[in-house]
Scaffold this motif. Sequence first.
Motif, mmCIF file in Angstrom:
data_model
loop_
_atom_site.group_PDB
_atom_site.id
_atom_site.type_symbol
_atom_site.label_atom_id
_atom_site.label_comp_id
_atom_site.label_asym_id
_atom_site.label_seq_id
_atom_site.Cartn_x
_atom_site.Cartn_y
_atom_site.Cartn_z
ATOM 1 N N ASP A 1 0.806 -1.216 0.000
ATOM 2 C CA ASP A 1 0.000 0.000 0.000
ATOM 3 C C ASP A 1 0.841 1.269 0.000
ATOM 4 O O ASP A 1 0.308 2.374 0.139
ATOM 5 C CB ASP A 1 -0.940 0.008 1.206
ATOM 6 N N VAL A 2 2.161 1.141 -0.142
ATOM 7 C CA VAL A 2 3.032 2.307 -0.200
ATOM 8 C C VAL A 2 3.090 2.796 -1.643
ATOM 9 O O VAL A 2 3.539 2.059 -2.534
ATOM 10 C CB VAL A 2 4.448 1.973 0.303
ATOM 11 N N PRO A 3 2.641 4.012 -1.934
ATOM 12 C CA PRO A 3 2.673 4.519 -3.311
ATOM 13 C C PRO A 3 4.108 4.660 -3.805
ATOM 14 O O PRO A 3 5.047 4.775 -3.014
ATOM 15 C CB PRO A 3 1.981 5.885 -3.209
ATOM 16 N N PRO A 4 4.314 4.656 -5.120
ATOM 17 C CA PRO A 4 5.660 4.884 -5.668
ATOM 18 C C PRO A 4 6.200 6.254 -5.248
ATOM 19 O O PRO A 4 5.426 7.175 -4.928
ATOM 20 C CB PRO A 4 5.434 4.808 -7.184
ATOM 21 N N LEU A 5 7.512 6.384 -5.274
ATOM 22 C CA LEU A 5 8.142 7.626 -4.824
ATOM 23 C C LEU A 5 7.654 8.822 -5.634
ATOM 24 O O LEU A 5 7.403 9.897 -5.071
ATOM 25 C CB LEU A 5 9.668 7.494 -4.930
ATOM 26 N N ALA A 6 7.522 8.674 -6.957
ATOM 27 C CA ALA A 6 7.082 9.803 -7.777
ATOM 28 C C ALA A 6 5.704 10.284 -7.360
ATOM 29 O O ALA A 6 5.430 11.501 -7.313
ATOM 30 C CB ALA A 6 7.082 9.387 -9.251
ATOM 31 N N VAL A 7 4.798 9.362 -7.043
ATOM 32 C CA VAL A 7 3.454 9.743 -6.599
ATOM 33 C C VAL A 7 3.528 10.493 -5.276
ATOM 34 O O VAL A 7 2.846 11.516 -5.085
ATOM 35 C CB VAL A 7 2.561 8.494 -6.479
ATOM 36 N N ARG A 8 4.331 10.018 -4.369
ATOM 37 C CA ARG A 8 4.453 10.696 -3.064
ATOM 38 C C ARG A 8 5.066 12.079 -3.209
ATOM 39 O O ARG A 8 4.663 13.026 -2.524
ATOM 40 C CB ARG A 8 5.290 9.824 -2.117
ATOM 41 N N LEU A 9 6.023 12.228 -4.117
ATOM 42 C CA LEU A 9 6.625 13.541 -4.337
ATOM 43 C C LEU A 9 5.607 14.512 -4.927
ATOM 44 O O LEU A 9 5.540 15.683 -4.520
ATOM 45 C CB LEU A 9 7.832 13.419 -5.270
ATOM 46 N N LEU A 10 4.801 14.048 -5.888
ATOM 47 C CA LEU A 10 3.800 14.930 -6.493
ATOM 48 C C LEU A 10 2.740 15.339 -5.473
ATOM 49 O O LEU A 10 2.258 16.476 -5.485
ATOM 50 C CB LEU A 10 3.144 14.223 -7.682
ATOM 51 N N ARG A 11 2.366 14.437 -4.570
ATOM 52 C CA ARG A 11 1.418 14.799 -3.517
ATOM 53 C C ARG A 11 2.013 15.875 -2.601
ATOM 54 O O ARG A 11 1.321 16.819 -2.205
ATOM 55 C CB ARG A 11 1.046 13.560 -2.710
ATOM 56 N N ALA A 12 3.290 15.708 -2.266
ATOM 57 C CA ALA A 12 3.949 16.706 -1.412
ATOM 58 C C ALA A 12 4.043 18.051 -2.122
ATOM 59 O O ALA A 12 3.883 19.106 -1.505
ATOM 60 C CB ALA A 12 5.337 16.210 -1.009
ATOM 61 N N VAL A 13 4.292 18.036 -3.437
ATOM 62 C CA VAL A 13 4.349 19.286 -4.205
ATOM 63 C C VAL A 13 2.988 19.970 -4.205
ATOM 64 O O VAL A 13 2.889 21.195 -4.039
ATOM 65 C CB VAL A 13 4.834 19.007 -5.644
ATOM 66 N N ALA A 14 1.919 19.208 -4.398
ATOM 67 C CA ALA A 14 0.572 19.788 -4.372
ATOM 68 C C ALA A 14 0.269 20.427 -3.020
ATOM 69 O O ALA A 14 -0.334 21.514 -2.944
ATOM 70 C CB ALA A 14 -0.461 18.709 -4.694
ATOM 71 N N GLU A 15 0.702 19.773 -1.937
ATOM 72 C CA GLU A 15 0.496 20.339 -0.609
ATOM 73 C C GLU A 15 1.281 21.635 -0.444
ATOM 74 O O GLU A 15 0.780 22.622 0.109
ATOM 75 C CB GLU A 15 0.907 19.324 0.462
ATOM 76 N N ARG A 16 2.522 21.657 -0.932
ATOM 77 C CA ARG A 16 3.319 22.876 -0.850
ATOM 78 C C ARG A 16 2.711 23.996 -1.688
ATOM 79 O O ARG A 16 2.815 25.171 -1.311
ATOM 80 C CB ARG A 16 4.748 22.588 -1.317
ATOM 81 N N GLN A 17 2.098 23.660 -2.813
ATOM 82 C CA GLN A 17 1.436 24.687 -3.609
ATOM 83 C C GLN A 17 0.299 25.335 -2.830
ATOM 84 O O GLN A 17 0.132 26.560 -2.868
ATOM 85 C CB GLN A 17 0.902 24.064 -4.911
ATOM 86 N N ARG A 18 -0.466 24.537 -2.108
ATOM 87 C CA ARG A 18 -1.552 25.098 -1.296
ATOM 88 C C ARG A 18 -0.988 25.970 -0.186
ATOM 89 O O ARG A 18 -1.518 27.049 0.100
ATOM 90 C CB ARG A 18 -2.396 23.966 -0.704
#
Length: 542
Positions: free
Chosen positions: A493-510
């Motif tokens: 259930d651990v997403p790939p690293l690229a997916v986790r990085l994009l989620r973190a980027v979206a959070e930083r954008q907010r």
Amino acid sequence: MTLQVPRSVRQAMPLAREVVEHIAIDYGVCIRPVPMRRIDTHTGKSEIIDVPCGATLETVCPSCAKRNRQLRMAQCREGWHLETEPVITPNQPSEHQRHLVELRADLQAWRDAAQAAGEPTEDFDGAITDLDAEINAAGLRGNVLGRSVPKRTRSTRRRQDAPDLPKRKRASTTLGRTFTAPDGKVYRPSMFITLTLPSYGRVRDGVPVDPEEYDYARAARDALHFSKLIDRFVQNLRRVAGYDVQYFATVEPQRRLAPHLHMAVRGTLPRAEIRQIAAATYHQVWWPAADRVVYDGDHLPVWDEKAGYVDPDTGEVLPTWDQALDALDADPDAKPLHVIRFGPQMDVQGVLAGSKDADQCIRYLSKYLTKSIGDAANPADAAQAEHAARLVEALRYEPCSPSCPNWLRYGIQPKNARAGMRPGCCRGKAHKPEHLGYAGRRVLVSRKWSNKTLAEHRQDRRAWVLEALGLSEEEAADPHRYTWRPVSRNERDVPPLAVRLLRAVAERQRWRAAMQRLQARAEGRTLQDLSATSAADRGRAA
């Protein structure tokens, strides 16, 4: 119809993974996060949380390195020009800490009773050693019973080739003197000090003019013991100043690859006295002689399970580290292995709080914190690369510590010797090319600098961001609500690293959008005006 892209064009295309990492770096997201599973003990909810790797080097993780640099800058700024005495009150012991110390008392009593009855005490000794380690891990400093092995003492008489230093009566303060101007304004200046090591030969553009004449052996030993010289300088500085001098210092490489010291000091002293202190500061390395090679090549000592390392020809047991030091103590004509001093070049500046000079010095102190010492050598410059290689080779067989395997080369068993040791194969930091002999800490901060630990400074920054963004700190309400455990590679259930990085980027954008709205509201501008200003700044930077 599918358009065929030529192979040469495809090879020139950027990799999607690299693009994701570049975007993550632009938004300050860690590119090497450690996935941890957080379990809510109230609801049973389980989720994957990415914990930043916390790297301090730009080559490992630029985002974490930049964040660490900014944190150090804040720490330096907050403690440099304090006007009130910092008060450090020790924490009260917890119930767990009290329990461990009480258990330590019981074990010691049982061990003493067994010794008095003539019974073996090995089991008690092992249990006591393990418990002492657990006590230190629980947050207690020092040893319960103090030093278990007596400290070796030597004469404190100063060397004849070093000038004496005055000693002032010590005042229980960490603040420097104040000076009142004719207009009645009170100033409390501080200092910015730069200290360097002596010359090892003529250099031009950071490389020796004549590499054969350059003293690489002395340069290697100076780099190995530079941290001890810094400790001596601080001791002498406090002795002459007459108060508990506080400092924030960083160790950086010069172009010639020798370490040097930048130090922000609270309070001020005359420049002449600082120069006198630097000239009188030295450190003697009282280690056994390491100038005559006894074993080399394939002719090396052999490990014996009972005796340790023995001579390969005669079977004679090599002297242990303690035996070698005992022989050194018993020799009235013994000389130190090495004596390290500062060079004549130094710089002392007076700095006032809130001035441009103070900001510039803070930036200079943290300028190279995201780079290793070995990065000072440009690999594209053949002369600098050769200079770095020569220094690394000089460090290869130089003992870096009492437990260094290189002592076998000089006929001495290293401290805590074990099977498999081989000269020239030490894994210590000092022997690695990225450290170039200096294995100490890059940032040196005195205990009463800002009245806060680095973790407390980090928590202050986090609390400010959360408050500004209007986010809640769930952990603050109940720190025991969540349990954490590492995530294994087999968990699906651990997403790939690229997916986790994009989620973190979206959070930083907010977060960034929320901070821009707060800034616009504080400055009385519209969000469109602020966005236009930011776009113009990015255009000028490009």
